[in-house]
Design a protein around this motif. Structure first.
Motif, PDB file in Angstrom:
ATOM      1  N   ALA A 186     -12.082   0.898  -1.782  1.00 50.63           N
ATOM      2  CA  ALA A 186     -13.154   0.190  -2.490  1.00 50.63           C
ATOM      3  C   ALA A 186     -12.888   0.187  -3.991  1.00 50.63           C
ATOM      4  O   ALA A 186     -13.072  -0.836  -4.663  1.00 50.63           O
ATOM      5  N   PHE A 187     -12.434   1.313  -4.519  1.00 51.31           N
ATOM      6  CA  PHE A 187     -12.115   1.387  -5.944  1.00 51.31           C
ATOM      7  C   PHE A 187     -10.946   0.456  -6.278  1.00 51.31           C
ATOM      8  O   PHE A 187     -10.973  -0.258  -7.287  1.00 51.31           O
ATOM      9  N   GLY A 188      -9.926   0.452  -5.432  1.00 50.77           N
ATOM     10  CA  GLY A 188      -8.794  -0.455  -5.632  1.00 50.77           C
ATOM     11  C   GLY A 188      -9.231  -1.915  -5.576  1.00 50.77           C
ATOM     12  O   GLY A 188      -8.775  -2.737  -6.371  1.00 50.77           O
ATOM     13  N   ASP A 189     -10.132  -2.231  -4.641  1.00 50.22           N
ATOM     14  CA  ASP A 189     -10.652  -3.597  -4.556  1.00 50.22           C
ATOM     15  C   ASP A 189     -11.446  -3.964  -5.804  1.00 50.22           C
ATOM     16  O   ASP A 189     -11.385  -5.106  -6.269  1.00 50.22           O
ATOM     17  N   LEU A 190     -12.186  -3.013  -6.345  1.00 49.50           N
ATOM     18  CA  LEU A 190     -12.937  -3.274  -7.579  1.00 49.50           C
ATOM     19  C   LEU A 190     -11.980  -3.600  -8.724  1.00 49.50           C
ATOM     20  O   LEU A 190     -12.192  -4.571  -9.464  1.00 49.50           O
ATOM     21  N   LEU A 191     -10.918  -2.820  -8.845  1.00 50.19           N
ATOM     22  CA  LEU A 191      -9.919  -3.109  -9.881  1.00 50.19           C
ATOM     23  C   LEU A 191      -9.269  -4.474  -9.664  1.00 50.19           C
ATOM     24  O   LEU A 191      -9.097  -5.254 -10.606  1.00 50.19           O
ATOM     25  N   TYR A 192      -8.932  -4.765  -8.424  1.00 49.91           N
ATOM     26  CA  TYR A 192      -8.314  -6.046  -8.073  1.00 49.91           C
ATOM     27  C   TYR A 192      -9.275  -7.197  -8.389  1.00 49.91           C
ATOM     28  O   TYR A 192      -8.875  -8.238  -8.906  1.00 49.91           O
ATOM     29  N   LEU A 193     -10.551  -6.991  -8.101  1.00 53.01           N
ATOM     30  CA  LEU A 193     -11.580  -7.992  -8.387  1.00 53.01           C
ATOM     31  C   LEU A 193     -11.671  -8.266  -9.883  1.00 53.01           C
ATOM     32  O   LEU A 193     -11.693  -9.429 -10.314  1.00 53.01           O
ATOM     33  N   LEU A 251       0.851  -1.180   0.000  1.00 50.32           N
ATOM     34  CA  LEU A 251       0.000   0.000   0.000  1.00 50.32           C
ATOM     35  C   LEU A 251       0.889   1.232   0.000  1.00 50.32           C
ATOM     36  O   LEU A 251       1.764   1.376   0.858  1.00 50.32           O
ATOM     37  N   VAL A 252       0.690   2.070  -0.976  1.00 50.76           N
ATOM     38  CA  VAL A 252       1.425   3.324  -1.042  1.00 50.76           C
ATOM     39  C   VAL A 252       0.443   4.416  -0.657  1.00 50.76           C
ATOM     40  O   VAL A 252      -0.453   4.761  -1.416  1.00 50.76           O
ATOM     41  N   ASP A 253       0.602   4.930   0.556  1.00 50.62           N
ATOM     42  CA  ASP A 253      -0.360   5.912   1.058  1.00 50.62           C
ATOM     43  C   ASP A 253       0.230   7.317   1.178  1.00 50.62           C
ATOM     44  O   ASP A 253      -0.278   8.149   1.909  1.00 50.62           O
ATOM     45  N   ARG A 258     -13.146   8.579   5.200  1.00 53.01           N
ATOM     46  CA  ARG A 258     -14.156   8.291   4.184  1.00 53.01           C
ATOM     47  C   ARG A 258     -13.509   8.193   2.799  1.00 53.01           C
ATOM     48  O   ARG A 258     -13.748   7.244   2.055  1.00 53.01           O
ATOM     49  N   LEU A 259     -12.676   9.159   2.451  1.00 54.02           N
ATOM     50  CA  LEU A 259     -12.005   9.142   1.157  1.00 54.02           C
ATOM     51  C   LEU A 259     -11.098   7.925   1.033  1.00 54.02           C
ATOM     52  O   LEU A 259     -11.052   7.280  -0.009  1.00 54.02           O
ATOM     53  N   ASN A 260     -10.369   7.595   2.104  1.00 55.66           N
ATOM     54  CA  ASN A 260      -9.503   6.420   2.070  1.00 55.66           C
ATOM     55  C   ASN A 260     -10.311   5.146   1.839  1.00 55.66           C
ATOM     56  O   ASN A 260      -9.898   4.284   1.069  1.00 55.66           O
TER      57      ASN A 260
END
Length: 186
Positions: free
Chosen positions: A112-119, A94-96, A105-107
Motif C-alpha cells: 500500500a505504501f509503495g502504491d501510494l508512492l507510485y500514485l 518486485l524485490v521481496d 499483513r506487513l507485506n
C-alpha cells in the motif's frame, strides 16, 4: 494461526476469486484489459511494419521511410497502455528479499505504501506530460522523416496514464483492506 487457534487461509478471498493480488472493481479490470489489448495491437502492428520494412530493405533496397520513428511512437504508446494491467496483476518488478518472511499483513502494508508512492509519482508525471504535450503541440514538433506530429501519441498516452493512476489508487485501497483483514484475523 489466529487467537482462536484456527489457521489463516492462504488466499485473500475476493482477490483470489478474481485471480489478482488484491480485489479491484470489475469495470477497472475490464478497462485495464482493453488498454492492454490495445497496447498489444500497437505492438503487433509495429512488429508487422518492422518485418515489412526489413523485407523491403533486403529485397528491394527500399525500407519503409521513417520506420524507426513510427517504432519510437508505437513503443511509447504500447508501454503506457500496458502499465495499468501491469499494476493490477502485480507485474511490476518486485524485490521481496527482505519481506519474504514478513507477515501477509506487513507485506500488504508495504505494498500500500509503495502504491501510494507510485500514485504520487504517477500524478507528477501526468502533470508534466500535460505540459510536454502542450509544448509539442504549440511548437508543432514532428518526426524528422514522416513529419508525424508528436503530440498525437499523447491522445492515447494521457488516458492510459490516467488509468494507471486510478488503478494504483484502487490497488492501494485493496492492500489497505487486505492488511486490515489480516490484522483482524491475527
Amino acid at each position: 494461526m489466529t487467537a482462536e487457534g484456527e489457521t489463516i487461509p492462504e488466499t485473500d478471498g475476493p482477490a483470489q476469486e478474481q485471480g489478482l493480488p488484491v480485489p479491484v472493481p470489475t469495470w477497472l479490470l475490464a478497462l485495464a484489459r482493453v488498454f492492454a489489448i490495445a497496447g498489444g495491437a500497437v505492438l503487433m502492428a509495429m512488429m508487422l511494419m518492422t518485418v515489412i520494412s526489413v523485407a523491403r530493405r533486403s529485397l528491394l533496397g527500399a525500407p519503409i521511410a521513417g520506420d524507426f520513428e513510427m517504432v519510437e511512437l508505437a513503443c511509447a504508446i504500447a508501454v503506457f497502455c500496458f502499465l495499468p494491467w501491469c499494476q493490477i496483476t502485480r507485474g511490476n518488478v518486485l524485490v521481496d528479499f527482505f519481506t519474504m518472511r514478513a507477515s501477509r499483513r506487513l507485506n500488504h502494508m508495504l505494498e500500500a505504501f509503495g502504491d501510494l508512492l507510485y500514485l504520487l509519482i504517477g500524478a507528477l508525471i501526468l502533470w508534466r506530460l500535460w505540459y510536454g504535450a502542450g509544448d509539442f503541440y504549440q511548437y508543432n514538433e514532428q518526426t524528422m522523416i514522416r513529419r508525424i506530429p508528436i503530440w498525437w501519441s499523447f491522445i492515447i498516452i494521457f488516458p492510459a496514464f490516467a488509468l494507471l493512476i486510478v488503478t494504483t489508487f484502487f490497488t492501494m485501497i485493496g492492500h489497505i483492506r487486505q492488511a486490515a483483514a489480516w490484522g483482524a484475523r491475527a
